[in-house]
Design an enzyme around this catalytic site. Structure first.
Site, PDB file in Angstrom:
ATOM      1  N   SER A  62      -0.174  -8.018  -1.549  1.00 36.62           N
ATOM      2  CA  SER A  62      -1.272  -7.697  -0.625  1.00 36.62           C
ATOM      3  C   SER A  62      -0.840  -7.044   0.677  1.00 36.62           C
ATOM      4  O   SER A  62      -1.693  -6.626   1.472  1.00 36.62           O
ATOM      5  CB  SER A  62      -2.089  -8.957  -0.313  1.00 36.62           C
ATOM      6  OG  SER A  62      -2.890  -9.314  -1.414  1.00 36.62           O
ATOM      7  N   LYS A  65      -2.402  -3.731   1.595  1.00 38.68           N
ATOM      8  CA  LYS A  65      -3.720  -3.540   2.201  1.00 38.68           C
ATOM      9  C   LYS A  65      -3.677  -2.984   3.617  1.00 38.68           C
ATOM     10  O   LYS A  65      -4.687  -2.470   4.109  1.00 38.68           O
ATOM     11  CB  LYS A  65      -4.491  -4.861   2.163  1.00 38.68           C
ATOM     12  CG  LYS A  65      -4.892  -5.237   0.735  1.00 38.68           C
ATOM     13  CD  LYS A  65      -5.313  -6.685   0.585  1.00 38.68           C
ATOM     14  CE  LYS A  65      -5.566  -6.988  -0.888  1.00 38.68           C
ATOM     15  NZ  LYS A  65      -5.699  -8.432  -1.165  1.00 38.68           N
ATOM     16  N   SER A 127      -8.255 -10.900   2.842  1.00 38.45           N
ATOM     17  CA  SER A 127      -7.349 -10.291   1.866  1.00 38.45           C
ATOM     18  C   SER A 127      -8.048 -10.034   0.540  1.00 38.45           C
ATOM     19  O   SER A 127      -7.467 -10.216  -0.541  1.00 38.45           O
ATOM     20  CB  SER A 127      -6.104 -11.170   1.641  1.00 38.45           C
ATOM     21  OG  SER A 127      -5.098 -10.439   0.987  1.00 38.45           O
TER      22      SER A 127
END
Length: 388
Positions: A62, A65, A127
């Site tokens: 993640s 991102k 997230s």
């Protein structure tokens, strides 16, 4: 002319620039990290305070991102979209990144329309894998097209060790990026999108009647932390990008490939605290200082003098012993013509083996194309000897 080669011209920085300080490589690298890849940089000077396999591309999970956020921030600034722009939640976004996928999600309802502002908070605070897909599909029509945009944007930022396949970091064998490149993206967000960056410090966000807390463990630590992102997958391990400010100095830390969630929490805080405690801002070179020369090709003269542009500063160890070394780095020989003020090389400043800071070097004068005889001599020298 043959392919250009990388030229290095070594300079003892302390001697050439009459510096009044020295550095210790042992002090600079005595920190030990449990991360597989890590980097610590100073935002204002670009100084690299710590590095461990920082240019090795690895799965980011993640952490991806922040690149998606950077593209959205740019699109808002450029007028392509607004915070009020709404995108519809597709079945693909819902199934792949939403509640059915049982991963990180903002719980976007299938078929609903959500504003870019709320999608950003779903992306940054919660997230949400679904948030990233919804933004990608809304802005570029598909995840694949948005991934292409991510890669093009990465090239624009000067990233060197990366390949994006999706906007959320879901596992894929070709989805990779280095800690150094992640630090560069974080730096871009902090310096170019100061108005949007505070989203990374928000402690929680509620969507679809579900409130979720920010996963960044540094936000609750008393170290001045105010962003950025965590990541985790079985392949990537535990990762963290964190930034903090103390006494006007902002640092960015990136850690990747850690075995345990507690490791990234402890090591992320320790790395930032070590950076603040161990280094001090120091002037290295004053503006417009002559630093050396580079080799020329096809000119009447053999070398060109180069200088630094803006004054160069760096964070250096408070306890120091060893001198600094500057290296003029360029692909050369450099062909004429050249304009005065043109960037022709880079200055790399080292303490031992540690790269401290880099800066562009500019031509001190204009160089015209040389006579036919000069060009012939350059060509013969290159052909027979690589360079005279």
């Amino acid at each position: 002319m043959k392919n250009k080669r990388i030229f290095l011209a070594k300079i003892i920085v302390g001697a050439v620039f009459s510096l009044l300080f020295s550095l210790s490589a042992s002090v600079a690298q005595n920190y030990q990290s449990r991360a597989k890849q890590a980097i610590l940089i100073d935002v204002e000077t670009g100084s690299i305070l710590f590095s461990k396999d920082a240019n090795v591309a690895a799965p980011p999970a993640s952490l991806t991102k922040i690149m998606t956020a950077a593209i959205v921030f740019d699109a808002i600034k450029n007028g392509e979209i607004t915070l009020e722009t709404e995108y519809k939640v597709s079945e693909y976004a819902w199934r792949t990144g939403g509640a059915p996928a049982r991963g990180s999600t903002m719980f976007a309802a299938l078929g609903s329309e959500i504003s870019v502002e709320n999608l950003l908070r779903g992306l940054i605070v919660q997230s949400g894998n679904d948030s990233a897909i919804i933004l990608a599909e809304g802005m570029n029509g598909s995840v694949e097209k948005f991934a292409e945009r991510m890669n093009n944007f990465g090239k624009k930022l000067g990233l060197t060790d990366f390949n994006f396949v999706n906007p959320n970091g879901l596992p894929h064998p070709d989805h990779r990026i280095s800690a150094s490149d992640l630090a560069a993206i974080a730096n871009y967000i902090i310096t170019k999108h100061a108005d949007m960056y505070p989203m990374f410090a928000e402690r929680s966000f509620k969507w679809n009647n579900i409130r979720q807390s920010n996963r960044n463990p540094l936000l609750s630590a008393p170290i001045g932390a105010d962003g950025l992102k965590t990541g985790h997958s079985q392949e990537a391990g535990y990762g963290l990008i964190g930034s903090a400010v103390q006494n006007g100095t902002r640092l960015i830390a990136v850690l990747m490939g850690m075995k345990r969630e507690t490791d990234r929490t402890v090591d992320g805080r320790r790395l930032l605290e070590w950076g603040f405690a161990s280094f001090i801002p120091t002037d290295i070179i004053s503006a417009n200082t002559h630093v050396g020369s580079v080799r020329l090709y096809g000119a009447d003269q053999g070398r060109l003098n180069v200088k630094i542009g803006e004054a160069l500063t760096a964070l250096v160890p408070k306890q120091s012993r060893d001198s600094m070394e500057g290296r003029i780095v360029y692909k050369g020989p450099i062909p004429a013509p050249i304009k005065e003020g043109e960037i022709v090389a880079e200055l790399h400043v080292y303490s031992g083996i540690r790269l401290v800071v880099t800066a562009p070097l500019y031509a001190e004068e204009s160089i015209a194309v040389g006579s036919a005889a000069s060009r012939a001599i350059s060509g013969l020298g290159e052909f027979f000897f690589g360079w005279l």
